[in-house]
Design a protein around this motif. Structure first.
Motif, PDB file in Angstrom:
ATOM      1  N   LEU A 233      14.728   7.834   9.928  1.00 27.02           N
ATOM      2  CA  LEU A 233      14.821   7.904   8.466  1.00 27.02           C
ATOM      3  C   LEU A 233      13.431   7.794   7.853  1.00 27.02           C
ATOM      4  CD1 LEU A 233      17.948   5.685   7.678  1.00 27.02           C
ATOM      5  CD2 LEU A 233      17.829   8.136   8.201  1.00 27.02           C
ATOM      6  N   LEU A 234      13.197   8.540   6.798  1.00 28.17           N
ATOM      7  CA  LEU A 234      11.946   8.439   6.045  1.00 28.17           C
ATOM      8  C   LEU A 234      12.201   7.537   4.832  1.00 28.17           C
ATOM      9  CD1 LEU A 234       9.004   9.240   5.471  1.00 28.17           C
ATOM     10  CD2 LEU A 234       9.870  11.303   4.309  1.00 28.17           C
ATOM     11  N   ILE A 235      11.451   6.436   4.783  1.00 33.61           N
ATOM     12  CA  ILE A 235      11.567   5.508   3.655  1.00 33.61           C
ATOM     13  C   ILE A 235      10.313   5.618   2.789  1.00 33.61           C
ATOM     14  CG2 ILE A 235      11.820   3.112   2.921  1.00 33.61           C
ATOM     15  CD1 ILE A 235      13.122   2.482   5.602  1.00 33.61           C
ATOM     16  N   PHE A 236      10.475   5.964   1.534  1.00 33.93           N
ATOM     17  CA  PHE A 236       9.376   5.905   0.564  1.00 33.93           C
ATOM     18  C   PHE A 236       9.405   4.538  -0.107  1.00 33.93           C
ATOM     19  CE2 PHE A 236       7.922   9.862   1.407  1.00 33.93           C
ATOM     20  CZ  PHE A 236       7.785  10.811   0.409  1.00 33.93           C
ATOM     21  N   ASP A 237       8.323   3.805   0.085  1.00 33.58           N
ATOM     22  CA  ASP A 237       8.193   2.538  -0.636  1.00 33.58           C
ATOM     23  C   ASP A 237       7.594   2.858  -2.008  1.00 33.58           C
ATOM     24  OD1 ASP A 237       6.704  -0.746   0.020  1.00 33.58           O
ATOM     25  OD2 ASP A 237       7.628   0.162  -1.760  1.00 33.58           O
ATOM     26  N   GLU A 238       8.468   2.961  -2.996  1.00 30.46           N
ATOM     27  CA  GLU A 238       8.054   3.327  -4.361  1.00 30.46           C
ATOM     28  C   GLU A 238       8.061   2.119  -5.284  1.00 30.46           C
ATOM     29  OE1 GLU A 238       8.074   6.911  -6.103  1.00 30.46           O
ATOM     30  OE2 GLU A 238       9.365   8.020  -4.761  1.00 30.46           O
ATOM     31  N   VAL A 239       7.807   0.963  -4.721  1.00 28.32           N
ATOM     32  CA  VAL A 239       7.730  -0.253  -5.531  1.00 28.32           C
ATOM     33  C   VAL A 239       6.669  -0.081  -6.607  1.00 28.32           C
ATOM     34  CG1 VAL A 239       7.039  -2.697  -5.467  1.00 28.32           C
ATOM     35  CG2 VAL A 239       8.684  -1.827  -3.810  1.00 28.32           C
ATOM     36  N   ILE A 240       5.563   0.552  -6.280  1.00 18.18           N
ATOM     37  CA  ILE A 240       4.524   0.807  -7.301  1.00 18.18           C
ATOM     38  C   ILE A 240       4.706   2.186  -7.952  1.00 18.18           C
ATOM     39  CG2 ILE A 240       2.071   1.374  -7.561  1.00 18.18           C
ATOM     40  CD1 ILE A 240       1.326  -1.023  -5.978  1.00 18.18           C
ATOM     41  N   THR A 241       4.962   3.223  -7.152  1.00 19.59           N
ATOM     42  CA  THR A 241       4.966   4.591  -7.691  1.00 19.59           C
ATOM     43  C   THR A 241       6.261   4.949  -8.417  1.00 19.59           C
ATOM     44  OG1 THR A 241       5.790   5.403  -5.556  1.00 19.59           O
ATOM     45  CG2 THR A 241       3.385   5.432  -5.905  1.00 19.59           C
ATOM     46  N   PHE A 263      12.339   0.234  -4.555  1.00 18.29           N
ATOM     47  CA  PHE A 263      11.830   0.146  -5.919  1.00 18.29           C
ATOM     48  C   PHE A 263      11.492  -1.308  -6.249  1.00 18.29           C
ATOM     49  CE2 PHE A 263      13.074   4.421  -7.112  1.00 18.29           C
ATOM     50  CZ  PHE A 263      14.227   4.680  -6.380  1.00 18.29           C
ATOM     51  N   GLY A 264      10.726  -1.492  -7.332  1.00 15.44           N
ATOM     52  CA  GLY A 264      10.430  -2.825  -7.838  1.00 15.44           C
ATOM     53  C   GLY A 264       9.682  -2.670  -9.151  1.00 15.44           C
ATOM     54  N   LYS A 265       9.013  -3.734  -9.569  1.00 15.82           N
ATOM     55  CA  LYS A 265       8.070  -3.685 -10.693  1.00 15.82           C
ATOM     56  C   LYS A 265       8.638  -3.011 -11.956  1.00 15.82           C
ATOM     57  CE  LYS A 265       4.388  -3.887  -7.304  1.00 15.82           C
ATOM     58  NZ  LYS A 265       3.581  -5.098  -7.470  1.00 15.82           N
TER      59      LYS A 265
END
Ligand code: KE4
Length: 428
Positions: A233-241, A263-265
């Motif tokens: 699986l490809l995980i994009f950590d988009e907590v910032i983006t 996600f976050g922030k």
């Protein structure tokens, strides 16, 4: 002594390093943290009444600026109805619907309380879904402080020179493989070595925890191809983006679809919120539907949801904000790069949308090794000068600058002028 100095003197006796998150300690720039008393728009004020133009924005959440009136009103209203119920609520459904309607790769989403929790949970789901144990992360990327991710990590771990934390048993990291950012060959080598064992690749689509390192053309597309080819699986950590580069995040900005996204922030607007989501068949692995357990007392907290939902609704209803923000930021970082050139300095300005970083190195910064060539002592001197003159920058070279919708042209120009003044007079 200033009030900040007095408070910090007591803080260090009561809290490790005097802070509740290491990067706030100003350790790498060798000065005393400013104790922030209040914020509004693009400004902060410290306990001594000093005013700053803020380029941290709580490390990303404040894309609309601090105390955006509608967000603040929504929080106050939510508080009046109760702070937390530990029960299902309408606002959680509204929030899930908004995110699932906005991010095509996300059919279902689960709220948690931080980016760390979001990533930790997404990794567990990927392992549960694939039945595989190993994961690939990239040196210099930071995905929060869960044991298995504290391997060659960025952000505060990189700044303090402990990218591999003490207290993490080898059993927690033996399945964490590391590759080099912007280097597909380093990823292909790991897949070839462990063809059936890799559950996922987790990546920051813009690496914003070793400064700001954009994914080069083909890098994210290559990760997508390799994950599909090897059944990972490809995980994009988009907590910032997430919801920063565009309303659809980096995956919309770059046109690459991950299997899971964290996600976050911004989705919390400054309140403690994280989330992970993705394809229905994957997310239905999550308890209580599926066999992957994950839980949280304050997950989906109604006050936090009110804050995040209001900020996301404003962003959804004003798509022009992103064009304005990214144009404003392009101009700002462009002028900063011109200031570097005018001063005859070799330094690098990397930026993607409203994320940017001035590196004190003559080397093009495209990964961890090149980021590490930065002269952190020179950055420290620059950063202290800017903060002393009312420009609140990240107190660490390996962090991002965050431009918000609230930054005025005058504030941005004032910042460039001050940076120019510094660079022109910086000692060789
Ligand atoms: P939190 O657990 O700090 O909410 O999120 C962890 C996290 C996960 N993924 C990415 C891409 C992140 O940038 C972060 C946290 N970012 C740092 C800033 N570099 C938080 C600042 C801090 O540690 O105080």
């Amino acid at each position: 002594m200033t009030k900040s100095e007095q408070l910090f003197e007591e803080a260090v006796r009561l809290i490790p390093g005097g802070v509740n998150s290491p990067v706030r300690a100003f350790g790498s720039i060798g000065s005393t943290p400013r104790m922030i008393a209040r914020a509004s728009g693009a400004n902060l004020w410290d306990e001594d009444g000093n005013k700053y133009i803020d380029y941290i924005g709580s490390w990303g959440p404040m894309i609309l600026g601090h105390n955006q009136p509608e967000v603040l009103e929504a929080v106050v209203d939510a508080c009046a109805r109760g702070l937390s119920f530990g029960a299902a609520t309408k606002i959680e459904v509204d929030m899930a619907r908004l995110i699932c309607d906005s991010i095509p790769s996300v059919d279902m989403i689960r709220m948690v309380n931080s980016g760390t929790e979001a990533v930790m949970s997404a990794i567990r789901v990927a392992r549960g879904f694939t039945g595989r144990d190993k994961i690939i992360k990239f040196t210099g990327c930071y995905h929060g402080h869960s044991d298995g991710l504290l391997v060659k990590a960025g952000s505060g771990a990189m700044t303090s020179g402990v990218p591999d934390s003490a207290g993490v048993p080898v059993g927690c990291t033996q399945d964490t493989l590391t590759a080099n950012y912007n280097d597909l060959e380093s990823v292909e080598t790991l897949f070839a070595q462990f063809p059936e064992q890799i559950a996922c690749v987790i990546v920051e689509p813009v690496a914003a925890n070793m400064g700001v390192v954009p994914a080069e053309a083909g890098f994210l597309e290559g990760l997508r191809y390799l994950c599909t080819r090897y059944g990972a699986l490809l995980i994009f950590d988009e907590v910032i983006t997430g919801f920063r580069l565009s309303f659809g995040g980096a995956q919309e900005y770059f046109g690459v679809r991950p299997d899971l996204t964290t996600f976050g922030k911004i989705i919390g607007a400054g309140m403690p919120v994280g989330a992970y989501g993705g394809r229905r068949e994957i997310m239905e692995m999550v308890s209580p539907v599926g066999s992957v357990y994950q839980a949280g007392t304050l997950s989906g907290n109604p006050v936090a949801m009110a804050a995040g939902y209001t900020q996301l609704t404003i962003l959804r209803d004003h798509p022009e904000y992103y064009r304005e923000l990214n144009e404003k930021a392009d101009m700002f970082f462009g002028k900063l790069a011109m200031a570097v050139e005018a001063a005859g300095k070799p330094y690098q300005v990397n930026h993607v949308g409203s994320l940017g970083c001035l590196y004190f190195t003559g080397e093009q910064v495209r990964d961890y090794e090149s980021a590490k060539t930065s002269d952190t002592a020179r950055y420290a001197h620059y950063c202290n000068y800017m903060i002393d003159h009312g420009i609140y920058l990240a107190p660490a070279q390996f962090e991002a600058m965050f431009v918000s919708m609230a930054h005025t042209q005058q504030q941005l120009d004032e910042t460039v002028d001050l940076a120019t003044e510094y660079l022109m007079t910086e000692e060789e």
